[in-house]
Scaffold this motif. Structure first.
Motif, PDB file in Angstrom:
ATOM      1  N   SER A   1      55.316  82.964  15.375  1.00 44.78           N
ATOM      2  CA  SER A   1      55.102  82.750  13.948  1.00 44.78           C
ATOM      3  C   SER A   1      55.945  81.577  13.455  1.00 44.78           C
ATOM      4  CB  SER A   1      55.421  84.018  13.156  1.00 44.78           C
ATOM      5  OG  SER A   1      56.773  84.406  13.342  1.00 44.78           O
ATOM      6  N   TYR A   2      55.466  80.933  12.400  1.00 44.87           N
ATOM      7  CA  TYR A   2      56.186  79.824  11.782  1.00 44.87           C
ATOM      8  C   TYR A   2      55.663  79.640  10.361  1.00 44.87           C
ATOM      9  CZ  TYR A   2      51.969  77.012  12.590  1.00 44.87           C
ATOM     10  OH  TYR A   2      50.681  76.538  12.591  1.00 44.87           O
ATOM     11  N   TYR A   3      56.408  78.882   9.569  1.00 50.69           N
ATOM     12  CA  TYR A   3      55.988  78.611   8.203  1.00 50.69           C
ATOM     13  C   TYR A   3      55.334  77.240   8.103  1.00 50.69           C
ATOM     14  CZ  TYR A   3      58.160  82.686   6.069  1.00 50.69           C
ATOM     15  OH  TYR A   3      58.462  83.976   5.696  1.00 50.69           O
ATOM     16  N   ASP A   4      54.139  77.218   7.511  1.00 47.74           N
ATOM     17  CA  ASP A   4      53.458  75.973   7.145  1.00 47.74           C
ATOM     18  C   ASP A   4      53.645  75.847   5.637  1.00 47.74           C
ATOM     19  OD1 ASP A   4      51.891  73.813   6.737  1.00 47.74           O
ATOM     20  OD2 ASP A   4      50.019  74.720   7.418  1.00 47.74           O
ATOM     21  N   GLU A   5      54.615  75.036   5.238  1.00 52.73           N
ATOM     22  CA  GLU A   5      55.098  75.013   3.855  1.00 52.73           C
ATOM     23  C   GLU A   5      55.600  76.422   3.522  1.00 52.73           C
ATOM     24  OE1 GLU A   5      52.050  73.287   1.420  1.00 52.73           O
ATOM     25  OE2 GLU A   5      52.410  71.278   2.223  1.00 52.73           O
ATOM     26  N   GLU A   6      54.943  77.144   2.634  1.00 48.64           N
ATOM     27  CA  GLU A   6      55.425  78.487   2.278  1.00 48.64           C
ATOM     28  C   GLU A   6      54.545  79.587   2.869  1.00 48.64           C
ATOM     29  OE1 GLU A   6      55.887  78.765  -1.909  1.00 48.64           O
ATOM     30  OE2 GLU A   6      57.462  77.250  -2.014  1.00 48.64           O
ATOM     31  N   VAL A   7      53.579  79.207   3.691  1.00 49.82           N
ATOM     32  CA  VAL A   7      52.647  80.183   4.269  1.00 49.82           C
ATOM     33  C   VAL A   7      53.095  80.540   5.682  1.00 49.82           C
ATOM     34  CG1 VAL A   7      50.257  80.637   4.923  1.00 49.82           C
ATOM     35  CG2 VAL A   7      50.772  79.251   2.892  1.00 49.82           C
ATOM     36  N   LEU A   8      53.246  81.840   5.956  1.00 44.34           N
ATOM     37  CA  LEU A   8      53.622  82.298   7.293  1.00 44.34           C
ATOM     38  C   LEU A   8      52.387  82.322   8.188  1.00 44.34           C
ATOM     39  CD1 LEU A   8      55.867  83.440   9.150  1.00 44.34           C
ATOM     40  CD2 LEU A   8      55.154  85.733   8.411  1.00 44.34           C
ATOM     41  N   ILE A   9      52.421  81.568   9.260  1.00 48.33           N
ATOM     42  CA  ILE A   9      51.326  81.513  10.224  1.00 48.33           C
ATOM     43  C   ILE A   9      51.725  82.324  11.454  1.00 48.33           C
ATOM     44  CG2 ILE A   9      49.838  80.016  11.594  1.00 48.33           C
ATOM     45  CD1 ILE A   9      49.619  79.537   8.596  1.00 48.33           C
ATOM     46  N   GLU A  10      50.829  83.170  11.937  1.00 52.85           N
ATOM     47  CA  GLU A  10      51.078  83.966  13.131  1.00 52.85           C
ATOM     48  C   GLU A  10      50.013  83.689  14.182  1.00 52.85           C
ATOM     49  OE1 GLU A  10      51.237  88.023  11.802  1.00 52.85           O
ATOM     50  OE2 GLU A  10      53.386  87.889  11.360  1.00 52.85           O
ATOM     51  N   LYS A  11      50.448  83.609  15.427  1.00 46.78           N
ATOM     52  CA  LYS A  11      49.517  83.353  16.521  1.00 46.78           C
ATOM     53  C   LYS A  11      49.898  84.194  17.728  1.00 46.78           C
ATOM     54  CE  LYS A  11      47.686  79.772  19.572  1.00 46.78           C
ATOM     55  NZ  LYS A  11      47.756  78.365  20.011  1.00 46.78           N
ATOM     56  N   GLU A  12      48.917  84.821  18.321  1.00 41.66           N
ATOM     57  CA  GLU A  12      49.149  85.614  19.531  1.00 41.66           C
ATOM     58  C   GLU A  12      49.214  84.691  20.745  1.00 41.66           C
ATOM     59  OE1 GLU A  12      46.221  88.393  21.846  1.00 41.66           O
ATOM     60  OE2 GLU A  12      47.133  89.592  20.237  1.00 41.66           O
ATOM     61  N   ILE A  13      50.246  84.874  21.586  1.00 39.88           N
ATOM     62  CA  ILE A  13      50.357  84.061  22.799  1.00 39.88           C
ATOM     63  C   ILE A  13      50.453  84.979  24.012  1.00 39.88           C
ATOM     64  CG2 ILE A  13      51.423  82.091  21.646  1.00 39.88           C
ATOM     65  CD1 ILE A  13      54.122  82.998  22.711  1.00 39.88           C
ATOM     66  N   THR A  14      49.967  84.473  25.134  1.00 40.64           N
ATOM     67  CA  THR A  14      50.024  85.210  26.397  1.00 40.64           C
ATOM     68  C   THR A  14      51.195  84.691  27.211  1.00 40.64           C
ATOM     69  OG1 THR A  14      47.627  85.498  26.395  1.00 40.64           O
ATOM     70  CG2 THR A  14      48.764  85.848  28.484  1.00 40.64           C
ATOM     71  N   LEU A  15      52.091  85.579  27.617  1.00 41.57           N
ATOM     72  CA  LEU A  15      53.317  85.182  28.291  1.00 41.57           C
ATOM     73  C   LEU A  15      53.103  84.837  29.754  1.00 41.57           C
ATOM     74  CD1 LEU A  15      55.687  87.871  26.760  1.00 41.57           C
ATOM     75  CD2 LEU A  15      55.335  85.525  25.996  1.00 41.57           C
ATOM     76  N   GLY A  16      52.103  85.389  30.372  1.00 46.25           N
ATOM     77  CA  GLY A  16      51.859  85.145  31.791  1.00 46.25           C
ATOM     78  C   GLY A  16      50.975  86.246  32.328  1.00 46.25           C
ATOM     79  N   LYS A  17      50.717  86.196  33.610  1.00 44.93           N
ATOM     80  CA  LYS A  17      49.873  87.210  34.224  1.00 44.93           C
ATOM     81  C   LYS A  17      50.614  88.517  34.342  1.00 44.93           C
ATOM     82  CE  LYS A  17      46.981  88.168  38.261  1.00 44.93           C
ATOM     83  NZ  LYS A  17      46.516  87.681  39.581  1.00 44.93           N
ATOM     84  N   LYS A  18      50.052  89.572  33.785  1.00 41.91           N
ATOM     85  CA  LYS A  18      50.669  90.890  33.818  1.00 41.91           C
ATOM     86  C   LYS A  18      50.676  91.451  35.224  1.00 41.91           C
ATOM     87  CE  LYS A  18      50.203  95.533  31.802  1.00 41.91           C
ATOM     88  NZ  LYS A  18      49.446  96.367  30.854  1.00 41.91           N
ATOM     89  N   LYS A  19      51.797  92.060  35.592  1.00 41.27           N
ATOM     90  CA  LYS A  19      51.873  92.730  36.882  1.00 41.27           C
ATOM     91  C   LYS A  19      52.427  94.117  36.650  1.00 41.27           C
ATOM     92  CE  LYS A  19      53.377  92.180  41.647  1.00 41.27           C
ATOM     93  NZ  LYS A  19      53.973  91.299  42.648  1.00 41.27           N
ATOM     94  N   ASP A  20      51.683  95.133  37.044  1.00 38.00           N
ATOM     95  CA  ASP A  20      52.063  96.510  36.744  1.00 38.00           C
ATOM     96  C   ASP A  20      53.212  96.976  37.607  1.00 38.00           C
ATOM     97  OD1 ASP A  20      50.061  96.704  34.837  1.00 38.00           O
ATOM     98  OD2 ASP A  20      48.574  97.314  36.337  1.00 38.00           O
ATOM     99  N   LYS A  21      53.850  98.050  37.133  1.00 38.43           N
ATOM    100  CA  LYS A  21      54.938  98.678  37.887  1.00 38.43           C
ATOM    101  C   LYS A  21      54.420  99.226  39.198  1.00 38.43           C
ATOM    102  CE  LYS A  21      58.197 102.543  37.516  1.00 38.43           C
ATOM    103  NZ  LYS A  21      58.704 103.615  36.664  1.00 38.43           N
ATOM    104  N   LYS A  22      55.208  99.051  40.239  1.00 42.79           N
ATOM    105  CA  LYS A  22      54.815  99.578  41.558  1.00 42.79           C
ATOM    106  C   LYS A  22      55.592 100.841  41.853  1.00 42.79           C
ATOM    107  CE  LYS A  22      53.384  95.279  43.766  1.00 42.79           C
ATOM    108  NZ  LYS A  22      53.570  94.389  44.903  1.00 42.79           N
TER     109      LYS A  22
END
Length: 297
Positions: free
Chosen positions: A276-297
């Motif tokens: 998230s960040y502010y564009d002037e006074e408007v809060l902008i939110e964006k979903e990001i993918t951190l990487g390929k998920k790897k489940d618990k073994k």
């Protein structure tokens, strides 16, 4: 004059549309820059964790107890199989301090960890321990000698200190990292870490892989393209040793041009975060993918 009015209207519309398009492009560039900074920080954090996770694997306590002296680790007849692990006791016969050297050899060997397969490692890692890991005041210092991770040259150190129990009775560990990774094309990234890790849960098996931590502190990152940023944990990160990313907590990222935030959620084991960040006074939110998920073994 009347004939000019429609033309003026068309010019005005084109101007407004042009400004709107430019604003959209500017916003996209801002988001791309922030996401690139976020991803570079995450990538360097993963490099750090992959390297030190592999070191933890090969310096387990049973290795040290199985070979009480460096002399017993040497073999002049057997073919060398890397990595070669040696243990020295500078104050022998005292058990502490001890120096563990992990030699991956002069050429790349392939190593896999829980989070990454097929890593190429070569060179040496040196670990100096002053006392048992759980003893208050003990330190563990990791350094490198001609060490390469996936053909990136790694220099620097990590100092891990047991600060003892806090008011809640939980062990707190402090770690300081100065790491530089340089690619074959001479592009480099630096990572300076000052953090504390509180052990809040050791799990039912009392093994390292069941541990849970709350992490505070900050990281300063930079690279050879003159990018710089500081990442400060403003809400403690909840880390599970069996999962690759924080499951909750929030980080503030500041660079000379802008400030933004990365929110890791409320406890779910996923690879999604909200930037998230502010564009002037408007809060902008964006979903990001951190990487390929790897489940618990």
């Amino acid at each position: 004059m009347k004939k000019l009015l429609p033309l003026f209207g068309v010019i005005l519309i084109v101007f407004v549309l042009s400004c709107t398009k430019e604003n959209s492009i500017d916003k996209l560039i801002v988001e791309q820059d922030m996401e690139a900074i976020a991803m570079e920080g995450i990538e360097m954090a993963e490099v750090e964790e992959w390297i030190f996770g592999q070191i933890e694997n090969v310096t387990a306590g049973d290795i040290e107890s199985a070979y009480p002296s460096a002399f017993q680790l040497k073999s002049s007849t057997a073919e060398v199989t890397y990595p070669v692990k040696t243990v020295e006791y500078p104050a022998a016969p005292a058990k502490w301090p001890r120096i563990i050297t992990v030699d991956y050899g002069p050429e790349n060997i392939i190593v896999s960890t829980r989070w990454r397969e097929g890593m190429h490692l070569r060179g040496k890692v040196i670990i100096k321990k002053t006392a048992a890991h759980r003893k208050t005041g003990s330190t563990r210092t990791v350094s490198f000698k001609n060490f390469y991770f996936n053909d990136m040259k790694i220099v620097g150190s990590k100092v891990y200190t047991n600060k003892g129990p806090n008011e809640e009775g939980n062990l707190v560990f402090k770690w300081v990292v100065n790491l530089k990774a340089t690619d074959a094309d001479h592009f480099w990234r630096k990572r300076k870490v000052r953090k504390e890790r509180e052990l809040i849960d050791e799990g039912e098996t009392n093994k390292w892989k069941d541990n849970q931590f709350m992490i505070t502190g900050e990281v300063h990152g930079s690279n050879s393209k003159k990018w710089e940023h500081t990442r400060t944990i403003i809400e403690p990160l909840h880390r599970l040793t069996w999962f690759k990313y924080p499951v909750s907590g929030k980080v503030e990222v500041v660079n000379p041009k802008r400030t933004f935030w990365i929110d890791y959620g409320q406890g779910s084991e996923d690879n999604i975060a909200i930037m998230s960040y502010y564009d002037e006074e408007v809060l902008i939110e964006k979903e990001i993918t951190l990487g390929k998920k790897k489940d618990k073994k």
